[in-house]
Structure formats: C-alpha cells, structure tokens
Design an enzyme around this catalytic site. Structure first.
Site, short mmCIF file in Angstrom:
data_model
loop_
_atom_site.label_atom_id
_atom_site.label_comp_id
_atom_site.label_asym_id
_atom_site.label_seq_id
_atom_site.Cartn_x
_atom_site.Cartn_y
_atom_site.Cartn_z
N ASP A 1 41.31 41.43 40.26
CA ASP A 1 40.78 41.96 39.00
C ASP A 1 40.96 40.94 37.87
O ASP A 1 40.10 40.79 37.02
CB ASP A 1 41.50 43.26 38.61
CG ASP A 1 41.12 44.44 39.49
OD1 ASP A 1 39.99 44.46 40.01
OD2 ASP A 1 41.96 45.35 39.64
N LYS B 1 47.30 51.00 43.39
CA LYS B 1 47.48 49.56 43.15
C LYS B 1 48.94 49.16 42.94
O LYS B 1 49.31 48.01 43.21
CB LYS B 1 46.64 49.12 41.94
CG LYS B 1 45.14 49.11 42.22
CD LYS B 1 44.34 48.60 41.03
CE LYS B 1 42.85 48.66 41.33
NZ LYS B 1 42.04 48.09 40.23
#
Ligand code: NAD
Length: 279
Positions: free
Chosen positions: A106, A70
């Site tokens: 997220d 990420k």
C-alpha cells in the site's frame, strides 16, 4: 510458459474486490495459468491462522491481506519487509521455501500512484485527512516522496498525534504535526496538496472530510477512496481548478507490486489499470 500463479485474498466483505481480476488478467497476458481465490473469512468461518496454513499447504505463491487482518496477521509471519515494519501492517504475503514474508505494498502503491498521476506536484506542505489503517501507509509514502511538512487531521485526535509522532521519528526530513482545525490551516498556510485517507466519500458514506469551498486552484487533491472513483471531494476540487488524483492509483499499484512479489515477474501497470477500469 507453463508457470502458474496461485494466490488469493483473505479478508471480510471482499466479494466485489477488483484485485483478483487484476492478477488473473495480468498473469494470463504473460502466458501463465492463473487462479486467484477469494478467501472470505465471513464465509469460511475459520481463524486466520488456519486460512494461512491451508493456503501455504496448497502451494499458494502468496496472499493479499485486507480488512480486518492487516495487523492481526503480523505474528503469523516469519519476516517483515522494511515497509511492513514501518507501517506496522501487512497487505501481501509471499510463501517461499516454507517461510512467510510479509510486505506492505500500500505504501509504495500510493507513492507510485502519486508520482505517475501528479508529476511535478509541489510537496513542501501536505495536509492529510485520516490516520487509520490506510492513512498510516499514506503518511509514510508522503514522507518518502519528500514532503517536508505533513499536517495530519483525524476526528480521533489521538490517532493523528500518534501518526505524526511516528512519522517525525522515522523521517528526519519530514516535520509531521497533528492538526485540530483543518479549515483554519488551509486558510492560513495554503498547503500544496490535500489527501483524503478517510472513508468519507464512499458510496455508503457520502460527503467530504475537507471543506471544499476552501480549495484553491493551486492545490492538488488526492483521494484514496475508489468506490466511487470520482468522489464528491474530487468533483468539487476539479470544479475549482485543482489537479486531482483518484484512489485507483493506490489500488492498482499495490497490486502491481504484489504481482511481482508473487511471481518474480514485472507487471504491466497500464494493463492492470485497464482491468481495474473495466469494472
Ligand atoms: P480506517 O477506519 O482504519 O481509518 C479511517 C480514519 O479516518 C479513522 O481514523 C477515522 O477516525 C478518520 N476519519 C473518519 N472521518 C473523518 C473526518 N471526517 N475527518 C477526519 N478524519 C476522519 O479506514 P482505512 O482502512 O484507513 O480506509 C479508509 C478509506 O481508504 C476507505 O474508504 C478504504 O476503502 C480506502 N482505501 C483505499 C485503498 C486504495 O488502494 N485506494 C487502500 C486502503 C483503503
């Protein structure tokens, strides 16, 4: 329609991910053809840059990105969304006209999960456990939800301190502080809510980061661990009369937003949650 969703997930240890099923089922429910590939770096044995190049060349609409890429993916992208910039991590890439747009769904995923799963929850003071990869997105989401005081605890105190400073700098309305003694804080300050963003409670890491005997029925308790769905923390909190939020909310809503970024179409969260729950 004859439209196609072609997307994938790049990461390691992803073989049991429910994300592919959620995207394929949602696309097919909307009359699209769907192919969602697992690009498992453990099996491909290629650098991340090459995996991105290949997916883009093959005409993918986008990719989901997970552990451990990420942050590593950031320099491979052209443009970052506001959320991706504030979290400093990307979990969704959209390929458009030869450009790569990095997003962090997220953050919105946790926020939307909490809005829907714990409507009306008091947000004056929240205690968050865990300031790692997911914890950064969770803390930003809590600040955006209107949490006024955010106490952050991590077994690595420097991580908690860094995240608290970052939140305090980016969100004027949220006083964020690192806390060393969570048990003392729960007893003296009685936070409105407690969030677990540590991996404690996963099937392979049983236990809880939170001392559950301190939970009061007035407190809500959220966990982002979703394997198992009912962690030891949530089971104990429920038994003590707390409202609880399982980790499925964040997992489903990050996919809802990613689907919209891949396809330009609205996703049906209830349908995507049903796919998630069918596992
Ligand atoms: P990570 O390793 O990057 O961070 C975990 C942090 O928790 C670390 O900073 C660690 O020091 C801290 N920690 C560990 N045990 C602790 C304890 N007992 N008390 C306080 N702090 C403690 O991991 P991550 O990527 O942030 O993931 C954390 C968990 O969240 C994993 O179980 C992951 O599966 C889950 N997750 C869920 C979603 C979702 O969509 N629901 C999304 C991402 C991650």
């Amino acid at each position: 329609s004859g439209e196609t969703l072609l997307a994938g997930l790049v990461g390691r240890g992803i073989q049991l991910s429910r994300t592919p099923a959620m995207h394929v089922a949602e696309a097919e429910s909307q009359g699209m053809h769907a192919a969602y590939q697992l690009l498992d770096a453990d099996l491909l044995d290629r650098p991340l840059a090459e995996i991105l190049d290949a997916a883009e060349m093959m005409g993918f609409s986008g990719l989901n990105v997970t552990y451990p890429f990420k942050i590593e993916v950031l320099p491979l992208l052209d443009t970052l969304s506001t959320n991706a910039k504030s979290v400093g991590a990307v979990n969704t890439i959209a390929f458009r006209d030869g450009r790569r747009f990095g997003h962090n769904t997220d953050l919105w995923g946790f926020a939307e999960g909490l809005r829907r799963g714990l409507p009306g929850a008091a947000l004056d003071h929240v205690l968050q456990f865990g300031a790692g990869g997911a914890g950064v997105a969770v803390a930003h989401a809590l600040a955006e939800l209107g949490v006024r005081q955010l106490s952050i605890v991590d077994v690595d105190p420097e991580r908690a301190a860094t995240l608290a400073t970052q939140i305090a700098h980016t969100h004027e309305t949220c006083a964020a502080v690192a806390v060393e003694d969570a048990a003392a804080l729960i007893q003296s300050d009685r936070p409105d809510g407690i969030v677990n963003a540590t991996p404690m409670g996963m099937a392979k890491l049983p236990g809880t980061a939170v001392e559950t005997s301190l939970l009061q029925p007035t407190m809500w308790v959220a966990d982002i661990v979703y394997f198992p769905l009912e962690t030891e923390l949530l089971r104990a909190a429920r038994a003590r009369g707390c409202r609880v939020l399982p980790g499925s909310g964040m997992a489903v809503f990050q996919a809802v937003r990613a689907f919209e970024l891949f396809t330009g179409r609205k996703a049906d969260p209830i349908r995507m949650k049903a796919t998630f729950d069918a596992f």
